[in-house]
Design a protein around this motif. Structure first.
Motif, PDB file in Angstrom:
ATOM      1  N   ARG B  62     -24.621  23.896  31.330  1.00 54.11           N
ATOM      2  CA  ARG B  62     -24.186  22.642  31.906  1.00 54.11           C
ATOM      3  C   ARG B  62     -25.360  21.711  32.180  1.00 54.11           C
ATOM      4  N   ALA B  63     -26.090  21.402  31.132  1.00 49.36           N
ATOM      5  CA  ALA B  63     -27.109  20.373  31.276  1.00 49.36           C
ATOM      6  C   ALA B  63     -26.364  19.079  31.573  1.00 49.36           C
ATOM      7  N   PRO B  64     -26.970  18.157  32.322  1.00 52.82           N
ATOM      8  CA  PRO B  64     -26.250  16.936  32.678  1.00 52.82           C
ATOM      9  C   PRO B  64     -25.717  16.231  31.427  1.00 52.82           C
ATOM     10  N   ALA B  65     -24.461  15.766  31.521  1.00 50.02           N
ATOM     11  CA  ALA B  65     -23.844  15.093  30.377  1.00 50.02           C
ATOM     12  C   ALA B  65     -24.699  13.897  29.982  1.00 50.02           C
ATOM     13  N   GLY B  66     -24.900  13.728  28.703  1.00 50.91           N
ATOM     14  CA  GLY B  66     -25.629  12.566  28.205  1.00 50.91           C
ATOM     15  C   GLY B  66     -27.138  12.725  28.220  1.00 50.91           C
ATOM     16  N   SER B  67     -27.639  13.864  28.748  1.00 52.53           N
ATOM     17  CA  SER B  67     -29.094  14.032  28.829  1.00 52.53           C
ATOM     18  C   SER B  67     -29.640  14.589  27.521  1.00 52.53           C
ATOM     19  N   LEU B  68     -30.956  14.431  27.343  1.00 52.61           N
ATOM     20  CA  LEU B  68     -31.592  14.965  26.135  1.00 52.61           C
ATOM     21  C   LEU B  68     -31.454  16.485  26.108  1.00 52.61           C
ATOM     22  N   ALA B  69     -31.567  17.114  27.309  1.00 52.27           N
ATOM     23  CA  ALA B  69     -31.493  18.585  27.373  1.00 52.27           C
ATOM     24  C   ALA B  69     -30.111  19.096  26.986  1.00 52.27           C
ATOM     25  N   GLY B  70     -29.114  18.219  27.074  1.00 49.85           N
ATOM     26  CA  GLY B  70     -27.751  18.677  26.817  1.00 49.85           C
ATOM     27  C   GLY B  70     -27.295  18.484  25.375  1.00 49.85           C
ATOM     28  N   VAL B  71     -28.192  18.086  24.493  1.00 45.41           N
ATOM     29  CA  VAL B  71     -27.775  17.808  23.116  1.00 45.41           C
ATOM     30  C   VAL B  71     -27.571  19.101  22.335  1.00 45.41           C
ATOM     31  N   SER B  72     -26.460  19.149  21.636  1.00 41.76           N
ATOM     32  CA  SER B  72     -26.106  20.316  20.834  1.00 41.76           C
ATOM     33  C   SER B  72     -25.924  19.819  19.400  1.00 41.76           C
ATOM     34  N   SER B  73     -26.354  20.614  18.440  1.00 40.02           N
ATOM     35  CA  SER B  73     -26.215  20.131  17.069  1.00 40.02           C
ATOM     36  C   SER B  73     -25.808  21.253  16.117  1.00 40.02           C
ATOM     37  N   PHE B  74     -25.341  20.856  14.965  1.00 39.01           N
ATOM     38  CA  PHE B  74     -24.923  21.813  13.940  1.00 39.01           C
ATOM     39  C   PHE B  74     -25.250  21.194  12.596  1.00 39.01           C
ATOM     40  N   GLN B  75     -26.080  21.888  11.840  1.00 34.48           N
ATOM     41  CA  GLN B  75     -26.433  21.372  10.511  1.00 34.48           C
ATOM     42  C   GLN B  75     -25.829  22.272   9.447  1.00 34.48           C
ATOM     43  N   ILE B  76     -25.311  21.639   8.417  1.00 27.73           N
ATOM     44  CA  ILE B  76     -24.851  22.419   7.269  1.00 27.73           C
ATOM     45  C   ILE B  76     -25.409  21.787   6.001  1.00 27.73           C
ATOM     46  N   SER B  77     -25.907  22.651   5.142  1.00 31.14           N
ATOM     47  CA  SER B  77     -26.334  22.205   3.830  1.00 31.14           C
ATOM     48  C   SER B  77     -25.404  22.875   2.839  1.00 31.14           C
ATOM     49  N   PHE B  78     -24.898  22.103   1.865  1.00 25.32           N
ATOM     50  CA  PHE B  78     -23.996  22.699   0.876  1.00 25.32           C
ATOM     51  C   PHE B  78     -24.387  22.195  -0.493  1.00 25.32           C
ATOM     52  N   SER B  79     -24.116  23.028  -1.473  1.00 29.26           N
ATOM     53  CA  SER B  79     -24.768  22.774  -2.747  1.00 29.26           C
ATOM     54  C   SER B  79     -23.930  23.245  -3.922  1.00 29.26           C
ATOM     55  N   ALA B  80     -24.243  22.662  -5.057  1.00 32.03           N
ATOM     56  CA  ALA B  80     -23.601  23.069  -6.301  1.00 32.03           C
ATOM     57  C   ALA B  80     -24.350  24.231  -6.942  1.00 32.03           C
ATOM     58  N   ARG B  81     -25.501  24.597  -6.345  1.00 28.69           N
ATOM     59  CA  ARG B  81     -26.210  25.780  -6.851  1.00 28.69           C
ATOM     60  C   ARG B  81     -26.545  26.687  -5.669  1.00 28.69           C
ATOM     61  N   THR B  82     -27.150  27.817  -5.966  1.00 29.06           N
ATOM     62  CA  THR B  82     -27.460  28.760  -4.896  1.00 29.06           C
ATOM     63  C   THR B  82     -28.521  28.186  -3.954  1.00 29.06           C
ATOM     64  N   ILE B  83     -28.270  28.292  -2.669  1.00 31.48           N
ATOM     65  CA  ILE B  83     -29.276  27.835  -1.707  1.00 31.48           C
ATOM     66  C   ILE B  83     -29.538  28.937  -0.692  1.00 31.48           C
ATOM     67  N   HIS B  84     -30.673  28.839  -0.023  1.00 32.52           N
ATOM     68  CA  HIS B  84     -31.075  29.887   0.931  1.00 32.52           C
ATOM     69  C   HIS B  84     -31.363  29.353   2.320  1.00 32.52           C
ATOM     70  N   THR B  85     -31.291  28.034   2.483  1.00 30.70           N
ATOM     71  CA  THR B  85     -31.629  27.476   3.799  1.00 30.70           C
ATOM     72  C   THR B  85     -30.613  26.414   4.181  1.00 30.70           C
ATOM     73  N   PRO B  86     -30.531  26.102   5.464  1.00 30.00           N
ATOM     74  CA  PRO B  86     -29.636  25.021   5.903  1.00 30.00           C
ATOM     75  C   PRO B  86     -30.225  23.641   5.636  1.00 30.00           C
ATOM     76  N   GLY B  87     -31.212  23.547   4.760  1.00 30.21           N
ATOM     77  CA  GLY B  87     -31.767  22.243   4.407  1.00 30.21           C
ATOM     78  C   GLY B  87     -32.857  21.818   5.363  1.00 30.21           C
ATOM     79  N   ASP B  88     -33.713  20.938   4.895  1.00 30.13           N
ATOM     80  CA  ASP B  88     -34.790  20.448   5.754  1.00 30.13           C
ATOM     81  C   ASP B  88     -34.261  19.260   6.545  1.00 30.13           C
ATOM     82  N   ALA B  89     -34.570  18.031   6.083  1.00 28.80           N
ATOM     83  CA  ALA B  89     -34.085  16.836   6.764  1.00 28.80           C
ATOM     84  C   ALA B  89     -32.655  16.550   6.317  1.00 28.80           C
ATOM     85  N   PRO B  90     -31.780  16.189   7.253  1.00 31.81           N
ATOM     86  CA  PRO B  90     -30.402  15.874   6.849  1.00 31.81           C
ATOM     87  C   PRO B  90     -30.305  14.547   6.098  1.00 31.81           C
TER      88      PRO B  90
END
Ligand code: SF4
Lengths: 342, 626
Positions: B62-90
């Motif tokens: 319960r980091a304060p709403a709207g604070s930098l500490a409370g930011v949650s993220s989810f990255q997905i990288s998807f590809s037409a070929r085999t990949i091994h990482t969730p990608g570098d920069a989105p």
């Protein structure tokens, strides 16, 4: 294969004797140590249980008392300081059919391992915890322990201990142990009977054993356990009987409100000992009795019956298997959501 | 099945085909970004891309709403070929509030798509995020293709019709945002709708509200003509087979159950709740119908003690934790070394030292695993290299523990634990059985009599007639197992315990070289760094570098051919998310002047970072085959 649900019925096992339970190792406690008597009574009592030696395990921590498993011709595990209840927990849950004793001391069980002791008791794990209380650290050569009296002068308390001691019986009662008893090294009959009652109890048994360390704390219990004074200064608790003491059982215990008082044996207010009572009042009161103000109680303070942790775990496994069917590894691996690539 | 969504299908504009795309969803912890990410992952799996995900959440629930500490993220990288990482920069970032923008915008590629929830850019929120002016107005986002959407308003309006409370209507904003992203990246709404219907089956109004928001987001993308074109990433040509999505923690739990079946033993798991390992306990606790026994202990020490007790009784004794927990367990692991019992210790590593960064990843516990106990206390150490590999490596941990009668430490980490990938289902019938024999014969029994090949001691469990014996933490005489203070015996036992671990090298696979088997640069990686390392090595090789990869899954002992592999290359580069722990071992053991690439900021490597290091090393070298 794992041996499970091994048949342990008494009729199959040939009657064993005391010496069948002695290992080939030389005992190495100091001559005169109270531990010898406890070992001897344990070896004498075990044949009464009708259990096979291979189905019995002694688990200990660190300290003089924790050498105990080496001298028993059973399975044994001399673990690390304070942790015996944790190993016993895993072993009992993995192998419910085993009869497990934990041997610990006042330092091992109440200081470094205090946490584990509480939790093993509150879970009502079906193991037998024997706490040898000598009110001193013996193996490390004489420091005060968590049961040493205030003012006790030892190597680490040259001006006297300034710590309040723990009361092991009160700790066990507070942790809701379902079997709580006290006995002492110099009364072999009482000692043996108490160990046997603990072994028969289904659920966590806790037995505090007053044990003399004749090297570093000689005579700490002598004032009330020595033979000539026992009758007057100990209160032997007997289930269903009035709480009487004295050489001729001439005195008894009664309650004025919540305060205990000593009365004549024929007083109609003398309390009948009922360890099966779930309410903690009388047990807690007895736990606080100390010489010289009150007689020191010996025997079973509390024995109630509740389901053990292992039984409940086993029940959950049975229930889950009935409700969902035995686990199917292929289905587990596949999960809920698969797709095919051709 | 559910109704098939027709929204948007009539208005398809031009479609840009791309080989790979990387999207990051970022918002406040309460904004439902993990949910949005997981739904997108499912839709992507069904679509047939290869993919890899990286959830990243704050340590404070319960980091304060709207604070930098409370930011949650989810990255997905998807590809037409085999990949091994969730990608570098989105390539695309969804920022649900100013704090999410502040934390993540700097990582978006130049020209990347930036979708923001305009409604959240209030002066109060801007202030909480530390903005002195509104970035939506001040031109600071000029490098990106900024799309401002009043997500809260539109989602609320769409959801309100279903009759849910105002608050519940607002909470659908993540699904609205997801709908927008589905439109942009040409994904089907079907799997998410089916999921909503199942998840909230008991709450019809909530089902309607969420579906309405999702569809409204999709429709908004279409009608507002948010971008010039859809981005389409065609399905990957994955190897034929049946797949599921799996995270490292899921694979670890399932692998333990497989090991139970492969060995015919009981499985006992003792654990104390700790991030990021708790999910393994949760999974295993739900497998009671497999007979799995889980024990939530009073502390870390009790958890490992119980596992050792179970192992003494003949079960697969496992304890799972993270680095701080391993620190507490170290004396007990030493007991298992001394008593030579099979014990599996799972360490899902996180940022350290001390409490450190509980939700962030790090490979900081390698030396702890090898040396973090009193005395000479050798154990076997292995590390999975991908989420799916956790399944195979935890089975390997069980196999080696019983093979050598030793503790095995399994080094996963926060990244592997939570990252998801498509996983081809293993064929159980092809998995090798784990052979465990309990000693039965009194004539030949001595607790510390050893198998001459493996040096494993005889394993007799309580309940076995006539084999009563005692073990413990005091030094044991070899053979008899009696307590021994004899100096020569102690030396002998120290050497024997070390030799026993060293001999495990005879039963583990040789180290493989991916790429040419000689060359300028060898990248030597271990654990979760595999994905970034293999991606980087392939890329660098395509760019002309003479580079190969060798990836270690066995860290103690090392594969027997490691010295040979190292000798085939001019330079060795060791990327690790620690300050150089494997490098220290390799230099000490092989006298090789290995170079380190070290990053300890709580994040996994970007493959570009490793590519850069390879290229830099190459340019400092005298060309050998120019
Ligand atoms: S030191 Fe005390 S407790 Fe320990 S063996 Fe000697 S007499 Fe017994």
């Amino acid at each position: 294969m794992v041996v499970t649900d091994r048949d342990v019925s008494a009729d199959e096992a040939p009657r064993l004797s005391k010496k069948d339970f002695a290992s080939d190792q030389d005992t190495r406690w100091c001559p005169g140590c109270g531990d010898y008597s406890i070992l001897s009574q344990m070896q004498r009592m075990l044949p009464n249980l009708g259990r096979k030696r291979e189905d019995i395990v002694f688990v200990s921590g660190i300290g003089c008392s924790s050498r105990f498993p080496y001298y028993m011709n059973t399975y044994g595990f001399h673990t690390i300081h304070g942790r015996a209840p944790t190993l016993a927990t895993g072993l009992k849950l993995a192998r419910p059919e085993l009869l497990i004793f934990v041997v610990t001391g006042d330092g091992d069980g109440l200081s470094i391992g205090g946490n584990h002791l509480l939790h093993a008791l509150r879970r009502n794990l079906d193991i037998n915890i024997l706490l040898f209380n000598n009110r001193i650290y013996g193996l490390t050569k004489g420091q005060y322990s968590p049961t040493s009296e205030v003012g006790k002068v030892t190597k680490s308390s040259p001006m006297g201990s300034i710590e309040n001691p723990l009361n092991p019986i009160a700790v066990a009662l507070t942790a809701e142990a379902t079997f709580v008893a006290r006995t002492f090294d110099t009364d072999p009959v009482h000692l043996s009977a108490t160990l046997e009652a603990a072994a028969h109890h289904k659920g966590a048994s806790f037995v505090e054993i007053y044990q003399n360390c004749n090297i570093f704390n000689d005579g700490t219990f002598r004032d009330f356990t020595d033979k000539p004074v026992r009758g007057e200064r100990l209160l032997y608790l007997e289930p269903g009987k009035p709480m009487l003491f004295g050489d001729d059982h001439q005195r008894g215990l009664a309650l004025s409100g919540a305060t205990p008082r000593i009365v004549q044996a024929d007083d109609q207010d003398v309390i009948i000992h009922n360890p099966a009572e779930d309410a903690p009042t009388v047990g807690n009161m007895l736990a606080r009795f100390q010489y010289p103000d009150m007689p020191v109680p010996m025997g079973i303070f509390r024995q109630v019956h509740k389901p053990s942790y292992g039984d409940m775990l086993g029940q959950q496994i049975t229930d889950a298997t009935e409700q969902r069917g035995p686990g199917d590894l292929a289905a587990l691996i596949a999960g809920d959501n698969t797709w095919h690539v051709d | 099945m559910v109704e098939s969504p027709t929204l948007g299908s009539s208005a398809k504009k031009s479609v840009v085909q791309r080989e790979r795309a990387t999207i990051r969803f970022a918002g406040d912890s309460g904004d439902g970004m993990q949910l949005a990410g997981n739904r997108f992952t499912d839709a992507t799996a069904v679509f047939g891309n290869d993919f890899s995900t990286l959830p990243d959440f704050p340590a404070e629930i319960r980091a304060p709403a709207g604070s930098l500490a409370g930011v949650s993220s989810f990255q997905i990288s998807f590809s037409a070929r085999t990949i091994h990482t969730p990608g570098d920069a989105p390539d695309a970032l969804v920022a649900m509030n100013p704090a999410a923008l502040k934390v993540h915008a700097k990582e978006l590629i130049r020209g990347g798509l930036l979708i923001v929830n305009k409604d959240a850019f209030t002066s109060a929120n801007l202030k909480k995020a530390g903005y002195t002016s509104n970035p939506l107005d001040d031109g600071s986002l000029a490098d990106y293709r900024l799309i401002e959407v009043p997500i809260t308003q539109l989602a609320s309006a769409a959801a309100a019709e279903s009759g849910v409370s105002k608050q519940d209507a607002e909470r659908t904003k993540n699904l609205f945002a997801l709908g927008v992203v589905y439109w942009l990246f040409d994904r089907d709404l079907g799997p998410s709708i089916a999921w909503i219907e199942e998840k909230f089956a008991k709450l019809p109004a909530v089902v309607e509200a969420n579906k309405a928001a999702l569809k409204a987001g999709h429709a908004y993308g279409e009608t507002a003509e948010l971008a010039d074109a859809h981005v389409s990433v065609p399905p990957a040509s994955l190897l034929p087979g049946t797949y599921r999505t799996i995270t490292g923690n899921e694979a670890t739990a399932i692998g333990l159950v497989a090991a139970k079946e492969l060995s015919g033993l009981q499985l006992f798991y003792g654990s104390y709740p700790i991030t990021p390992a708790s999910d393994i306990l949760h999974s295993l606790a739900s497998y009671r119908n497999f007979g799995v026994k889980t024990f939530q202990a009073e502390d870390e020490i009790a958890a490992v003690g119980a596992a050792i007790g179970a192992a003494f009784g003949g079960s697969i004794g496992v304890t799972g934790t993270s680095g701080p927990g391993v620190a507490l367990k170290s004396e007990s692991i030493g007991l298992a070394v001394m008593t030579e019992l099979p014990l599996i210790v799972l360490n899902v590593q996180r940022g350290g030292p001390s409490t450190g960064l509980p939700t962030k990843t790090e490979q900081g516990d390698l030396l702890q695993a090898l040396y973090g106990r009193n005395g000479e206390s050798p154990v076997c150490v292995i590390a999975p290299r991908s989420p799916g590999d956790c399944f195979y490596m935890v089975i390997e941990a069980v196999r080696l523990a019983f093979h050598a009668m030793t503790p095995v430490i399994f080094l996963s980490d926060g990244y592997l634990a939570n990252t998801a990938e498509p996983w081809p289902l293993p064929d159980i019938s092809q998995l090798p059985k784990i052979d465990v024999t309990f000693h039965q014969d009194p004539q030949t029994f001595e607790p510390y009599r050893r198998n001459p090949d493996t040096l494993a001691r005889q394993y007799a469990i309580p309940g076995t007639p006539a084999l009563q014996h005692r073990i413990g933490g005091l030094e044991k005489a070899d053979g008899s197992g009696n307590v021994s203070y004899d100096p020569d015996n102690h030396q002998h036992m120290i050497d024997t315990r070390a030799d026993k671990i060293a001999r495990i090298a005879n039963v583990i696979p040789a180290l493989e070289i991916e790429g040419p088997d000689t060359g300028d640069v060898l990248v030597l990686s271990w654990g979760s760094t595999y994905g970034a390392a293999i991606t980087a090595v392939e890329q660098a090789r395509a760019d002309g570098a003479g580079v190969s990869l060798a990836h270690l899954r066995h860290l103690n002992p090392f594969p027997a051919n490691l010295a040979d592999v190292l000798s085939r290359f001019q330079t060795v580069l060791i990327p690790e998310t620690n300050s150089g722990q494997l490098r220290l071992l390799v230099r000490a053991k092989f006298l090789v002047d290995a170079q380190g690439l070290n990053k300890v900021n709580g994040q996994p490597f970007n493959s570009s970072e490793i590519v850069d290091a390879i290229m830099a090393l190459r340019s400092t070298q005298v060309p050998t085959h120019a």
